[in-house]
Design a protein around this motif. Structure first.
Motif, PDB file in Angstrom:
ATOM      1  N   TYR A 198     -12.907 -19.051  47.352  1.00 15.78           N
ATOM      2  CA  TYR A 198     -11.965 -18.391  48.264  1.00 15.78           C
ATOM      3  C   TYR A 198     -11.991 -19.043  49.642  1.00 15.78           C
ATOM      4  CZ  TYR A 198      -9.359 -14.337  50.102  1.00 15.78           C
ATOM      5  OH  TYR A 198      -8.408 -13.521  50.656  1.00 15.78           O
ATOM      6  N   ILE A 199     -13.188 -19.192  50.201  1.00  9.14           N
ATOM      7  CA  ILE A 199     -13.308 -19.764  51.549  1.00  9.14           C
ATOM      8  C   ILE A 199     -13.049 -21.270  51.544  1.00  9.14           C
ATOM      9  CG2 ILE A 199     -15.817 -20.214  51.551  1.00  9.14           C
ATOM     10  CD1 ILE A 199     -15.775 -18.937  54.456  1.00  9.14           C
ATOM     11  N   THR A 200     -13.321 -21.935  50.398  1.00 12.49           N
ATOM     12  CA  THR A 200     -13.054 -23.372  50.284  1.00 12.49           C
ATOM     13  C   THR A 200     -11.553 -23.652  50.284  1.00 12.49           C
ATOM     14  OG1 THR A 200     -15.121 -23.705  49.077  1.00 12.49           O
ATOM     15  CG2 THR A 200     -13.476 -25.436  48.855  1.00 12.49           C
ATOM     16  N   GLY A 201     -10.777 -22.704  49.782  1.00  5.39           N
ATOM     17  CA  GLY A 201      -9.323 -22.853  49.777  1.00  5.39           C
ATOM     18  C   GLY A 201      -8.694 -22.664  51.145  1.00  5.39           C
ATOM     19  N   ILE A 202      -9.488 -22.235  52.142  1.00  2.24           N
ATOM     20  CA  ILE A 202      -8.953 -21.905  53.463  1.00  2.24           C
ATOM     21  C   ILE A 202      -9.525 -22.773  54.584  1.00  2.24           C
ATOM     22  CG2 ILE A 202      -8.819 -20.081  55.230  1.00  2.24           C
ATOM     23  CD1 ILE A 202      -9.068 -18.136  52.731  1.00  2.24           C
ATOM     24  N   VAL A 203     -10.859 -22.760  54.725  1.00  2.00           N
ATOM     25  CA  VAL A 203     -11.504 -23.300  55.926  1.00  2.00           C
ATOM     26  C   VAL A 203     -11.310 -24.807  56.139  1.00  2.00           C
ATOM     27  CG1 VAL A 203     -13.741 -23.641  57.078  1.00  2.00           C
ATOM     28  CG2 VAL A 203     -13.123 -21.396  56.210  1.00  2.00           C
ATOM     29  N   PRO A 204     -11.524 -25.683  55.132  1.00  2.87           N
ATOM     30  CA  PRO A 204     -11.342 -27.124  55.405  1.00  2.87           C
ATOM     31  C   PRO A 204      -9.958 -27.467  55.964  1.00  2.87           C
ATOM     32  CG  PRO A 204     -12.471 -26.818  53.320  1.00  2.87           C
ATOM     33  CD  PRO A 204     -12.015 -25.466  53.759  1.00  2.87           C
ATOM     34  N   LEU A 253       0.911 -23.507  46.169  1.00  2.00           N
ATOM     35  CA  LEU A 253      -0.343 -23.571  45.409  1.00  2.00           C
ATOM     36  C   LEU A 253      -1.463 -22.834  46.142  1.00  2.00           C
ATOM     37  CD1 LEU A 253      -1.507 -24.860  42.772  1.00  2.00           C
ATOM     38  CD2 LEU A 253      -2.300 -26.751  44.200  1.00  2.00           C
ATOM     39  N   GLN A 254      -1.556 -23.037  47.471  1.00  2.00           N
ATOM     40  CA  GLN A 254      -2.578 -22.341  48.269  1.00  2.00           C
ATOM     41  C   GLN A 254      -2.348 -20.837  48.248  1.00  2.00           C
ATOM     42  OE1 GLN A 254      -2.645 -22.487  52.655  1.00  2.00           O
ATOM     43  NE2 GLN A 254      -4.805 -23.069  52.557  1.00  2.00           N
ATOM     44  N   LEU A 255      -1.084 -20.444  48.397  1.00  2.00           N
ATOM     45  CA  LEU A 255      -0.720 -19.023  48.364  1.00  2.00           C
ATOM     46  C   LEU A 255      -1.123 -18.399  47.025  1.00  2.00           C
ATOM     47  CD1 LEU A 255       2.562 -17.527  49.689  1.00  2.00           C
ATOM     48  CD2 LEU A 255       1.968 -17.086  47.332  1.00  2.00           C
ATOM     49  N   PHE A 256      -0.778 -19.085  45.923  1.00  2.00           N
ATOM     50  CA  PHE A 256      -1.110 -18.595  44.579  1.00  2.00           C
ATOM     51  C   PHE A 256      -2.619 -18.487  44.386  1.00  2.00           C
ATOM     52  CE2 PHE A 256      -2.257 -19.910  40.164  1.00  2.00           C
ATOM     53  CZ  PHE A 256      -1.894 -18.742  39.512  1.00  2.00           C
ATOM     54  N   PHE A 257      -3.344 -19.527  44.786  1.00  2.00           N
ATOM     55  CA  PHE A 257      -4.797 -19.602  44.624  1.00  2.00           C
ATOM     56  C   PHE A 257      -5.498 -18.476  45.392  1.00  2.00           C
ATOM     57  CE2 PHE A 257      -8.939 -21.754  45.645  1.00  2.00           C
ATOM     58  CZ  PHE A 257      -9.382 -21.909  44.348  1.00  2.00           C
ATOM     59  N   LEU A 258      -5.111 -18.300  46.664  1.00  2.00           N
ATOM     60  CA  LEU A 258      -5.782 -17.302  47.510  1.00  2.00           C
ATOM     61  C   LEU A 258      -5.452 -15.867  47.086  1.00  2.00           C
ATOM     62  CD1 LEU A 258      -5.429 -18.908  51.063  1.00  2.00           C
ATOM     63  CD2 LEU A 258      -7.368 -19.009  49.497  1.00  2.00           C
ATOM     64  N   LEU A 259      -4.184 -15.601  46.773  1.00  2.00           N
ATOM     65  CA  LEU A 259      -3.809 -14.248  46.351  1.00  2.00           C
ATOM     66  C   LEU A 259      -4.406 -13.897  44.990  1.00  2.00           C
ATOM     67  CD1 LEU A 259      -0.060 -13.874  47.463  1.00  2.00           C
ATOM     68  CD2 LEU A 259      -2.089 -12.948  48.567  1.00  2.00           C
ATOM     69  N   LEU A 261       3.790 -14.189  38.820  1.00  2.00           N
ATOM     70  CA  LEU A 261       5.196 -13.843  39.057  1.00  2.00           C
ATOM     71  C   LEU A 261       5.549 -13.983  40.536  1.00  2.00           C
ATOM     72  CD1 LEU A 261       7.962 -12.625  38.158  1.00  2.00           C
ATOM     73  CD2 LEU A 261       6.961 -10.370  38.594  1.00  2.00           C
ATOM     74  N   LEU A 262       4.668 -13.504  41.405  1.00  2.00           N
ATOM     75  CA  LEU A 262       4.900 -13.554  42.846  1.00  2.00           C
ATOM     76  C   LEU A 262       4.995 -15.000  43.336  1.00  2.00           C
ATOM     77  CD1 LEU A 262       5.177 -11.862  45.404  1.00  2.00           C
ATOM     78  CD2 LEU A 262       2.700 -11.912  45.645  1.00  2.00           C
ATOM     79  N   ALA A 263       4.087 -15.864  42.856  1.00  2.00           N
ATOM     80  CA  ALA A 263       4.105 -17.280  43.242  1.00  2.00           C
ATOM     81  C   ALA A 263       5.380 -17.959  42.748  1.00  2.00           C
ATOM     82  CB  ALA A 263       2.878 -17.990  42.685  1.00  2.00           C
ATOM     83  N   PHE A 264       5.817 -17.594  41.524  1.00  2.00           N
ATOM     84  CA  PHE A 264       7.041 -18.167  40.961  1.00  2.00           C
ATOM     85  C   PHE A 264       8.261 -17.769  41.808  1.00  2.00           C
ATOM     86  CE2 PHE A 264      10.795 -17.494  38.226  1.00  2.00           C
ATOM     87  CZ  PHE A 264      11.038 -18.812  37.852  1.00  2.00           C
ATOM     88  N   LEU A 265       8.353 -16.476  42.157  1.00  2.00           N
ATOM     89  CA  LEU A 265       9.482 -15.991  42.962  1.00  2.00           C
ATOM     90  C   LEU A 265       9.501 -16.648  44.341  1.00  2.00           C
ATOM     91  CD1 LEU A 265       9.442 -12.156  42.120  1.00  2.00           C
ATOM     92  CD2 LEU A 265      11.179 -13.817  41.413  1.00  2.00           C
TER      93      LEU A 265
END
Length: 311
Positions: free
Chosen positions: A76-82, A102-108, A161-165
């Motif tokens: 979770y933090i690796t997907g954000i901080v760097p 991709l970041q949005l999908f991964f974090l959510l 579904l949310l990431a697709f929309l």
């Protein structure tokens, strides 16, 4: 926007992340703070996984779920901080549309998985305290593995579904995101197409993921507290409550900030306030979790002491 306006505008293929406003020294100070918190989070959560793996007496469902949570926090933090550090230093402020989604999908997805895992951990504590004699047969290795797998699959499927929309939205400019990461609110604020379907999907998925998992957690704790209050001895009550106090602390912090961010009819309000709450949710919470669990849990503390004594 009319269809003619849409034709006159070029579709945005990348965004510029603003990060935090302020002087160069302020931003460098933030980068140092983020780097320190990232190091502590990864080290702390990796240490919990290693500690549980190395100690046979910690091979229980509770610590199995805790390892899942620690593993999740690292990613979770690796997907954000760097990326956030690059944004604040000005070396990596652009992000392509595909990477943004991709970041949005991964974090959510990881956030949804955490909601489910916390609910599963509450259910585990409910079985341990309310049915102590039948606990080992009720929460066996196969069932605990199924609950953990279900949490991961549920978290990622819920956000698909949310990431697709969101990926179907059109962005015509401006292309500046007032954040250090790609989140759903920023994408909706910048889109030049109708965002109502995405807003509705965000709200409904938030209700399903956050409210349902929160309800499971709440009901579990109502039964847990009523069972603890029926214990005759004060020492027995204290021991029973100590097994779930760390989890209760993490649950309160996580759900408080998550409900503020996502469970609301409109997603475009107060982006600056969202940025502050998001910082707490995505950077501070993953750091707090290992410390809360180790400081408030005797078994983990004893295992740590043994590990240091061996060294």
């Amino acid at each position: 926007y009319t269809s003619r306006d849409m034709e006159n505008k070029t579709t945005v293929q990348e965004f510029i992340l603003l990060g935090f406003p302020g002087t160069w020294h302020f931003r460098v100070s933030l980068v140092v703070l983020f780097a320190l918190m990232y190091s502590l989070t990864v080290t702390g959560n990796a240490s919990i996984i290693a500690l549980v793996w190395a100690n046979r007496n910690l091979h229980t469902p509770m610590y199995f779920f805790l390892c899942n949570l620690s593993f999740l926090e690292i990613w979770y933090i690796t997907g954000i901080v760097p990326k956030a550090m690059g944004v604040m230093l000005g070396t990596s402020q652009t992000i392509s549309f595909r990477v943004c989604i991709l970041q949005l999908f991964f974090l959510l997805s990881l956030g949804s998985t955490e909601c489910f895992l916390l609910a599963v951990m509450a259910y585990d504590r409910y079985l341990a305290i309310c049915y102590p004699l039948r606990y080992n047969s009720l929460m066996n290795n196969v069932f605990s593995a199924q609950l953990a797998l279900g949490s991961w699959l549920g978290g990622f499927l819920a956000i698909s579904l949310l990431a697709f929309l969101t990926s179907r939205l059109t962005f015509c400019g401006p292309k500046v995101i007032n954040h250090f990461l790609c989140d759903i609110d920023s994408c909706l604020a910048l889109s030049c197409t109708d965002t109502w379907p995405v807003e509705l999907a965000t709200f409904l998925i938030s209700i399903i993921v956050v409210v349902v998992s929160c309800a499971v957690t709440l009901v579990s704790y109502i039964y847990i507290i009523s069972a603890i209050l029926r214990i005759q001895s004060a020492q027995g009550r204290k021991k029973a409550f100590s097994t779930c106090s760390a989890h209760l602390t993490v649950v309160t912090i996580w759900y408080g900030s998550t409900i503020f961010l996502y469970v609301k009819p409109s997603a475009q309000n107060s982006l600056d306030l969202n940025k502050l709450v998001n910082t707490f949710n995505t950077v501070v919470t993953p750091l707090l979790n290992p410390f809360i669990y180790t400081l408030r849990n005797k078994e983990v503390t004893q295992a740590l002491e043994k590990a240091f004594q061996k060294k």
